[in-house]
Every structure is written in structure tokens, then in C-alpha cells.
Design a protein around this motif. Structure first.
Motif, PDB file in Angstrom:
ATOM      1  N   PRO B 183       0.760  -1.256  -0.212  1.00  0.00           N
ATOM      2  CA  PRO B 183       0.066   0.181   0.012  1.00  0.00           C
ATOM      3  C   PRO B 183       0.886   1.439   0.163  1.00  0.00           C
ATOM      4  O   PRO B 183       2.028   1.330   0.422  1.00  0.00           O
ATOM      5  CB  PRO B 183      -0.747  -0.192   1.172  1.00  0.00           C
ATOM      6  N   VAL B 186      -1.296   8.709   0.320  1.00  0.00           N
ATOM      7  CA  VAL B 186      -0.903  10.227   0.236  1.00  0.00           C
ATOM      8  C   VAL B 186      -1.777  10.987   0.727  1.00  0.00           C
ATOM      9  O   VAL B 186      -2.933  10.624   0.686  1.00  0.00           O
ATOM     10  CB  VAL B 186      -0.672  10.097  -1.399  1.00  0.00           C
ATOM     11  N   TYR B 191       2.331  14.651   1.780  1.00  0.00           N
ATOM     12  CA  TYR B 191       3.213  13.710   2.527  1.00  0.00           C
ATOM     13  C   TYR B 191       2.615  12.002   2.013  1.00  0.00           C
ATOM     14  O   TYR B 191       1.526  12.063   1.594  1.00  0.00           O
ATOM     15  CB  TYR B 191       3.050  13.583   4.044  1.00  0.00           C
ATOM     16  N   ALA B 192       3.606  11.356   2.030  1.00  0.00           N
ATOM     17  CA  ALA B 192       3.464   9.938   1.423  1.00  0.00           C
ATOM     18  C   ALA B 192       3.878   8.791   2.617  1.00  0.00           C
ATOM     19  O   ALA B 192       4.808   9.351   3.430  1.00  0.00           O
ATOM     20  CB  ALA B 192       3.885   9.587   0.053  1.00  0.00           C
ATOM     21  N   VAL B 193       3.223   7.790   2.681  1.00  0.00           N
ATOM     22  CA  VAL B 193       3.665   6.741   3.680  1.00  0.00           C
ATOM     23  C   VAL B 193       3.457   5.417   2.922  1.00  0.00           C
ATOM     24  O   VAL B 193       2.629   5.188   2.016  1.00  0.00           O
ATOM     25  CB  VAL B 193       2.762   6.588   4.808  1.00  0.00           C
ATOM     26  N   SER B 194       4.593   4.831   2.705  1.00  0.00           N
ATOM     27  CA  SER B 194       4.757   3.321   1.948  1.00  0.00           C
ATOM     28  C   SER B 194       4.790   2.397   3.119  1.00  0.00           C
ATOM     29  O   SER B 194       5.103   2.229   3.973  1.00  0.00           O
ATOM     30  CB  SER B 194       5.933   3.395   1.281  1.00  0.00           C
ATOM     31  N   GLY B 195       3.679   1.346   2.634  1.00  0.00           N
ATOM     32  CA  GLY B 195       4.000  -0.030   3.451  1.00  0.00           C
ATOM     33  C   GLY B 195       3.043   0.059   4.524  1.00  0.00           C
ATOM     34  O   GLY B 195       2.200   1.113   5.012  1.00  0.00           O
ATOM     35  N   ALA B 196       2.903  -1.190   4.992  1.00  0.00           N
ATOM     36  CA  ALA B 196       1.744  -1.445   6.141  1.00  0.00           C
ATOM     37  C   ALA B 196       2.391  -1.114   7.347  1.00  0.00           C
ATOM     38  O   ALA B 196       2.829  -1.969   8.229  1.00  0.00           O
ATOM     39  CB  ALA B 196       1.315  -3.036   6.236  1.00  0.00           C
ATOM     40  N   GLN B 197       2.420   0.029   7.685  1.00  0.00           N
ATOM     41  CA  GLN B 197       3.171   0.554   8.845  1.00  0.00           C
ATOM     42  C   GLN B 197       2.184   0.322  10.176  1.00  0.00           C
ATOM     43  O   GLN B 197       1.089  -0.159   9.947  1.00  0.00           O
ATOM     44  CB  GLN B 197       3.332   2.109   9.048  1.00  0.00           C
ATOM     45  N   VAL B 201       2.455   4.833  13.710  1.00  0.00           N
ATOM     46  CA  VAL B 201       3.098   5.464  12.564  1.00  0.00           C
ATOM     47  C   VAL B 201       2.115   6.096  11.747  1.00  0.00           C
ATOM     48  O   VAL B 201       2.101   7.278  11.351  1.00  0.00           O
ATOM     49  CB  VAL B 201       3.942   4.554  11.607  1.00  0.00           C
ATOM     50  N   ALA B 205       1.408  10.231  10.968  1.00  0.00           N
ATOM     51  CA  ALA B 205       1.415  10.484   9.772  1.00  0.00           C
ATOM     52  C   ALA B 205       0.107  11.695   9.738  1.00  0.00           C
ATOM     53  O   ALA B 205       0.159  12.546   8.972  1.00  0.00           O
ATOM     54  CB  ALA B 205       1.365   9.636   8.491  1.00  0.00           C
ATOM     55  N   LYS B 208       0.735  14.674  11.513  1.00  0.00           N
ATOM     56  CA  LYS B 208       1.537  15.472  10.719  1.00  0.00           C
ATOM     57  C   LYS B 208       0.967  16.200   9.408  1.00  0.00           C
ATOM     58  O   LYS B 208       0.936  17.643   9.184  1.00  0.00           O
ATOM     59  CB  LYS B 208       2.943  14.931  10.368  1.00  0.00           C
TER      60      LYS B 208
END
Lengths: 235, 235
Positions: B183, B186, B191-197, B201, B205, B208
Motif C-alpha cells: 500500500p 498520500v 506527504y506519503a507513507v509506504s507500506g503497512a506501517q 506511524v 502521519a 503531521k
């Protein structure tokens, strides 16, 4: 690129701006990658639903102008609209509460046909003599004329809760952005343009937003699946 | 605030990430103002449509692992899913081409019910033994189980052009953002987050992105209509 346009059917500059923006977009090289959404903004939510009034009389009364001054304003808007290639009825237009129109536009957006309904509402308000406001039958007539299903339109109109949240959410977002008037154009939530600018200004804004279109900043990276598989720990 | 999540039904981390993200969102103070859209990303568009294969065999073959290593990966994913409160079938899952699922998800989005369909597809793929891929009847069964109308689902499935452009547009946008895996989250395209955090987290995000949520920069100001009327020139 996402362009969001806050608009109201009561707003002549929204009608004019839509034509000028679309003219710019039609010439824009990246147009295939531009997605446009029209967002809700009620110019005057205090107008009672189900009523219709004369625009000229309303403007004269509200802003302390003579009827002739108010009528002159309409004629100037008409001249600007004609110059942009739009028809404009310079006398006898009506105004009213636009909440139900916004609900219908939110519904049309979900059908992927918002543009068709908005164009039809603008034409009905600015280019046709028949009153538009305060009468569900007239709204239904306009929407069915634009290809929408009568029963489905009435279903939305008859349930005031349908798409009301979507309208409120757009209005809340406008407030958060400090939008004081419409039309208001937002490009990728990064740049904004207020008002019915010339097509040249819209072309410049599209070019600027396109050049600067944001790659989001990655703030956390982790377990993901890609063409090379999932980041499953190996033993 | 807009959150876009690029995802694929074939992707276990997308399933896991959705739960963790939703857990974070449920606790997030600004959640009423967060709009979530799931966007299309095919993990492997080269898989022929209409086929179904064993995930474990596929992974072993594609990445040169033993069947036992591949099965172990599934068990680890299952353990992580269970820990997040999700069911996970650790053996016998299938995989396949997801293009039609993405088309259905785009359709469901326009109905305002994308979340329901995606959840149902995830459950069908990760928590149920029955194969999911390569069989329209199974897709129809999953969608109708989630409350969608059978005839409408079949209508979308039977016309491969429907919502195909929307899928391609999402994929083009992902490419533009340099998304290599899913996954991928955005936030307001900033901002973007990659992966199954972890949910923590995701919570950070959200906070923020919320704190920095952009007011767009006004680059042109002009003729507009507001609560105080339209900027019509006065004579």
C-alpha cells in the motif's frame, strides 16, 4: 493533476469562469491528466428554500443601488459573457437557495456526469428566461434535459439528507482555505486562483501547477508488495 | 484532508495496512474531515485475466524459493494479520489478475461505497478458502454479499471499457509519484507513507499532515461573487 472549482449556480462569474477555464484546459497539453471536480459553495445560504426572486431587485435592495444601477450590472455581466461566447439573459433572471442544486451536483459527480448537470443549470439560470429557483419541477426538467433519469432526480430532491454531508464538507473545506467568494480554483491543493480570470491567466495557472505538481514527501517507508513480491521476512 | 491509498487486492500488506490505518483513523481527532479514496495499482498486470493460481506455488516459482519457504512467508503474514485482529487463510490462497476488481472498486467509489466492496474483496481473498480470482461468478457473489446489485455488478464486469480509464489514471498517477509498491498512502498530495506501517506511524502521519495541511497559494485574484455580491463594476 486535480483541479477543484468551488462554485454556485447563482454566481455569474462562475458561469463565465467555467467557460474561460474550459477554453484554457482544451488547449492545455496535459489536459488528459487533469481531473476537474466542481465543489459546493452557497453564495447565500440564508435565502429560504422554495422561493424565487428577481436578481435585479435583490441586488438593488441588498446593496443600496437603484434598479437601473443593478440592471446595468447585469448588462455588463451579459456583455462579458457574450464576449466569452456565452448566452446571457440580461433581464428577468431569478435567484434563490442553491442547496438542492448542490446536492444534485454531488449526486451527478458520483455518476461521473457532474459537468453535464452543472452546464445545464448554468444555461437554465443565465441563458433561459424561465425561472430556475424555488420549483422542483423546473429542476427536474433541467436535469432530465441533460440526460438524467427523472425518478432518480426526484429521489435525491425528495430526501434532503441525500448528499447534504458532501455539500457541507465542500463548504467546510472552502472555509478552511479562507475562500470568501467564487469561483475559486484549487490546483492539487497547492495553488489557487480566485475569480473569473481570462483564459490566458487560467492557462498560466495550469502550466505553473503542472510544472510544480507535487510529488508527496515520503515520511515513512515499510513493508509493501511490489512487482518483485512482498517484503516478507525470509528465514 | 484527502487521503489516497494505492492498493491491490492481491497484496497482503494492503489488507493489513488498511486495518492498521483505519485503527489510527478511528482514534484521530480530525477524522470527520478526512476523506479516504482507494486508488488502483495492479501488482502484476501481466497475469492473464480469467485465471487463478496458487499463491504459494507462484511465490516459490517467481522468487526461486522452496514451497516451504513460500508457505512460511504466508504463515508470517497470517500471524501479523491475526495480531492486527484480522483473519488470514495461511494455505490455499489464490492470486490472479485484478484489473476487473479495480474497475469494480472505481464503480463502487462513484456510488460512495468503495470501502464496503474493498473490505469484502479483502476478506474473500485473505480470510476465505474459496478461490477469488478468474471467475466472474465468484466476484459477483462477493459484491452482492457486500450489498451491491447483481445486475449492476455484471453490467460493469461484462463491459471491459467501463471504469478502465479511471484505473489507468490512478496507475499513471502512481507512476508519476514513483510508487514502486503498495500500500501507498498520500496525504493531501503533500506527504506519503509506504507500506503497512503500525497504527502508531499512521497516527503520526495523520497528525503531521493535518498540522501542515496546505492552504493553497493564491496566484491570481479577480472578479468573483461573495456574500457581499459580485464584483460588478459600478458606474
Amino acid at each position: 493533476m486535480q483541479v477543484e472549482i468551488w462554485t454556485d449556480v447563482n454566481c455569474p462569474f462562475c458561469y463565465l469562469g467555467k467557460k474561460r477555464f474550459n477554453d484554457a484546459l482544451a488547449e492545455f497539453d496535459g489536459r488528459e491528466s487533469v481531473s476537474v471536480t466542481h465543489r459546493s459553495f452557497e453564495l447565500d445560504p440564508t435565502i429560504p428554500a422554495g422561493t424565487s426572486g428577481s436578481v435585479v431587485e435583490h441586488l438593488a435592495q441588498k446593496y443600496g443601488r437603484t434598479l437601473e444601477q443593478a440592471a446595468d450590472g447585469e448588462r455588463q455581466l451579459g456583455a462579458a459573457a457574450n464576449e466569452a461566447g456565452l448566452e446571457y439573459v440580461t433581464s428577468g433572471r431569478d435567484y434563490g437557495n442553491s442547496f438542492d442544486m448542490h446536492r444534485l451536483l454531488q449526486w451527478a459527480a458520483q455518476l461521473g456526469r457532474q459537468e453535464q448537470l452543472l452546464d445545464a443549470l448554468y444555461v437554465a439560470n443565465f441563458a433561459e428566461q424561465a425561472p430556475l429557483f424555488g420549483d422542483d419541477d423546473r429542476l427536474v426538467q433541467v436535469a432530465t434535459g441533460a440526460g438524467f433519469d427523472e425518478a432518480a432526480v426526484r429521489e435525491v430532491l425528495n430526501d434532503p439528507s441525500r448528499y447534504a454531508d458532501e455539500v457541507r464538507r465542500d463548504e467546510a473545506q472552502a472555509q478552511e482555505f479562507g475562500v470568501g467568494g467564487v469561483p475559486f480554483y484549487v490546483f492539487d491543493r497547492k495553488y489557487a486562483v480566485s475569480g473569473a480570470q481570462s483564459s490566458e491567466v487560467f492557462a498560466q495557472a495550469l502550466a505553473k501547477a503542472w510544472a510544480d505538481r507535487p510529488g508527496p514527501t515520503l515520511i515513512a517507508d515499510g513493508d509493501a508488495c511490489g512487482p518483485d513480491g512482498c517484503a516478507v521476512p525470509q528465514n
